[in-house]
Motif scaffolding. Structure first.
Motif, PDB file in Angstrom:
ATOM      1  N   GLU A 118       0.829  -1.199   0.000  1.00 52.51           N
ATOM      2  CA  GLU A 118       0.000   0.000   0.000  1.00 52.51           C
ATOM      3  C   GLU A 118       0.867   1.254   0.000  1.00 52.51           C
ATOM      4  O   GLU A 118       0.578   2.234  -0.697  1.00 52.51           O
ATOM      5  CB  GLU A 118      -0.929   0.015   1.214  1.00 52.51           C
ATOM      6  CG  GLU A 118      -1.881   1.200   1.222  1.00 52.51           C
ATOM      7  CD  GLU A 118      -2.827   1.206   2.425  1.00 52.51           C
ATOM      8  OE1 GLU A 118      -3.505   2.223   2.615  1.00 52.51           O
ATOM      9  OE2 GLU A 118      -2.868   0.196   3.167  1.00 52.51           O
ATOM     10  N   GLY A 119       1.952   1.204   0.770  1.00 58.66           N
ATOM     11  CA  GLY A 119       2.869   2.335   0.780  1.00 58.66           C
ATOM     12  C   GLY A 119       3.481   2.599  -0.584  1.00 58.66           C
ATOM     13  O   GLY A 119       3.608   3.748  -1.019  1.00 58.66           O
ATOM     14  N   ARG A 120       3.849   1.537  -1.289  1.00 57.46           N
ATOM     15  CA  ARG A 120       4.415   1.710  -2.635  1.00 57.46           C
ATOM     16  C   ARG A 120       3.418   2.380  -3.569  1.00 57.46           C
ATOM     17  O   ARG A 120       3.762   3.285  -4.331  1.00 57.46           O
ATOM     18  CB  ARG A 120       4.836   0.352  -3.188  1.00 57.46           C
ATOM     19  CG  ARG A 120       5.573   0.422  -4.528  1.00 57.46           C
ATOM     20  CD  ARG A 120       5.881  -0.966  -5.063  1.00 57.46           C
ATOM     21  NE  ARG A 120       4.659  -1.666  -5.430  1.00 57.46           N
ATOM     22  CZ  ARG A 120       4.013  -1.470  -6.576  1.00 57.46           C
ATOM     23  NH1 ARG A 120       4.473  -0.608  -7.459  1.00 57.46           N
ATOM     24  NH2 ARG A 120       2.910  -2.148  -6.835  1.00 57.46           N
ATOM     25  N   GLN A 121       2.169   1.948  -3.510  1.00 56.42           N
ATOM     26  CA  GLN A 121       1.151   2.537  -4.364  1.00 56.42           C
ATOM     27  C   GLN A 121       0.922   4.011  -4.032  1.00 56.42           C
ATOM     28  O   GLN A 121       0.752   4.846  -4.934  1.00 56.42           O
ATOM     29  CB  GLN A 121      -0.152   1.751  -4.237  1.00 56.42           C
ATOM     30  CG  GLN A 121      -0.064   0.325  -4.758  1.00 56.42           C
ATOM     31  CD  GLN A 121      -1.330  -0.473  -4.491  1.00 56.42           C
ATOM     32  OE1 GLN A 121      -2.348   0.065  -4.074  1.00 56.42           O
ATOM     33  NE2 GLN A 121      -1.252  -1.778  -4.713  1.00 56.42           N
ATOM     34  N   LEU A 122       0.932   4.339  -2.728  1.00 61.31           N
ATOM     35  CA  LEU A 122       0.753   5.734  -2.324  1.00 61.31           C
ATOM     36  C   LEU A 122       1.895   6.601  -2.836  1.00 61.31           C
ATOM     37  O   LEU A 122       1.684   7.716  -3.337  1.00 61.31           O
ATOM     38  CB  LEU A 122       0.648   5.817  -0.802  1.00 61.31           C
ATOM     39  CG  LEU A 122      -0.623   5.253  -0.168  1.00 61.31           C
ATOM     40  CD1 LEU A 122      -0.488   5.200   1.347  1.00 61.31           C
ATOM     41  CD2 LEU A 122      -1.832   6.086  -0.566  1.00 61.31           C
ATOM     42  N   TRP A 123       3.128   6.109  -2.711  1.00 62.00           N
ATOM     43  CA  TRP A 123       4.271   6.888  -3.162  1.00 62.00           C
ATOM     44  C   TRP A 123       4.290   7.038  -4.682  1.00 62.00           C
ATOM     45  O   TRP A 123       4.706   8.073  -5.205  1.00 62.00           O
ATOM     46  CB  TRP A 123       5.572   6.264  -2.653  1.00 62.00           C
ATOM     47  CG  TRP A 123       5.863   6.678  -1.249  1.00 62.00           C
ATOM     48  CD1 TRP A 123       5.705   5.926  -0.122  1.00 62.00           C
ATOM     49  CD2 TRP A 123       6.331   7.953  -0.803  1.00 62.00           C
ATOM     50  NE1 TRP A 123       6.049   6.656   0.996  1.00 62.00           N
ATOM     51  CE2 TRP A 123       6.437   7.893   0.599  1.00 62.00           C
ATOM     52  CE3 TRP A 123       6.663   9.129  -1.461  1.00 62.00           C
ATOM     53  CZ2 TRP A 123       6.865   8.981   1.358  1.00 62.00           C
ATOM     54  CZ3 TRP A 123       7.099  10.211  -0.707  1.00 62.00           C
ATOM     55  CH2 TRP A 123       7.193  10.130   0.675  1.00 62.00           C
TER      56      TRP A 123
END
Length: 266
Positions: free
Chosen positions: A9-14
């Motif tokens: 999820e963090g990768r997608q947000l970034w």
């Protein structure tokens, strides 16, 4: 804690906000980077021309470009594909020869594919608080580094600038002079869950922050074979006060928002 889900999820947000952060930092980094982070990292790194340096969590490449300009042979990695594309574009414009790759800092094997005993130094600037698990990075770094190599990291200060700081401003009478005092209040430190927060005003998608008490953070490094060899707590100066809004770190000169450390292998 489901670290795989949180990390993805963090990768997608970034990826979604990569362009916002690229514009915020530009070629040289934002005020926080220029005043506190880069100077403290460079001081502890004590870079020598020709050294091989790995920049983990490189973002748009501001620090990587500075290291390359100072004569380092730089490899830079990030788990955000969009960030790497933007970093490559900026570096091409200023002719920086940096090897950019998409690598997840939580993936020990992917990090080790960069080359065992290949680097003189590993740097990790303002990334540790953004990833759900840090042990794989420390473990991989212990194998990526050459003899007498060092690992330098900068992170949000766990004691003062973690998941729950509350800014305040008060008026105080000091020896007959009314003064405005700005500071931060902390209500928890030992055990805080992951929390979403915005890293900059106007940020389009808040991302997760992972709080680790200083003892926990350093223990992860110690278990990977590192010892603490240097420590800095950079602060803004009174001259920086006009460079930010009232309730901001530029108004607080006695409390460090950043912790920068140097680790060496035992």
């Amino acid at each position: 804690m489901d670290t795989n889900r949180l990390n993805e999820e963090g990768r997608q947000l970034w990826n979604r906000k990569a362009r916002f952060w690229d514009e915020l930092h530009g070629d040289r980094g934002n005020l926080f980077h220029r005043r506190l982070i880069e100077p403290s990292v460079l001081q502890l790194l004590a870079l020598q021309k020709g050294e091989r340096v790995l920049d983990v969590g490189c973002g748009n490449g501001a620090l990587a470009r500075s290291l390359a300009e100072k004569g380092a042979m730089v490899s830079a990695v990030d788990f955000s594909e969009e960030m790497i594309l933007l970093a490559e574009g900026r570096s091409r414009r200023i002719a920086s020869d940096i090897d950019y790759r998409i690598v997840d800092a939580t993936d020990r094997d992917a990090l080790l594919s960069l080359g065992a005993a290949h680097f003189d130094a590993v740097v990790c600037s303002m990334t540790l608080m953004d990833i759900p698990i840090v042990a794989p990075l420390f473990e991989a770094a212990s194998e990526l580094l050459r003899y007498e190599g060092r690992f330098v990291f900068a992170t949000m200060h766990p004691a003062f600038n973690s998941n729950n700081p509350v800014f305040f401003q008060e008026k105080e009478d000091r020896d007959g002079v009314v003064t405005t005092v700005t500071g931060v209040k902390i209500h928890a430190y030992d055990d805080l869950p992951p929390m979403k927060g915005s890293g900059a005003p106007g940020e389009p998608t808040p991302h997760y922050y992972y709080h680790r008490p200083l003892s926990t953070l350093l223990q992860e490094a110690f278990e990977a074979g590192f010892v603490l060899d240097g420590l800095l707590e950079p602060v803004f100066s009174p001259e920086d006060a006009e460079l930010g809004p009232d309730l901001s770190w530029t108004k607080i000169w006695q409390i460090p928002p950043v912790l920068t450390a140097r680790l060496r292998l035992t």
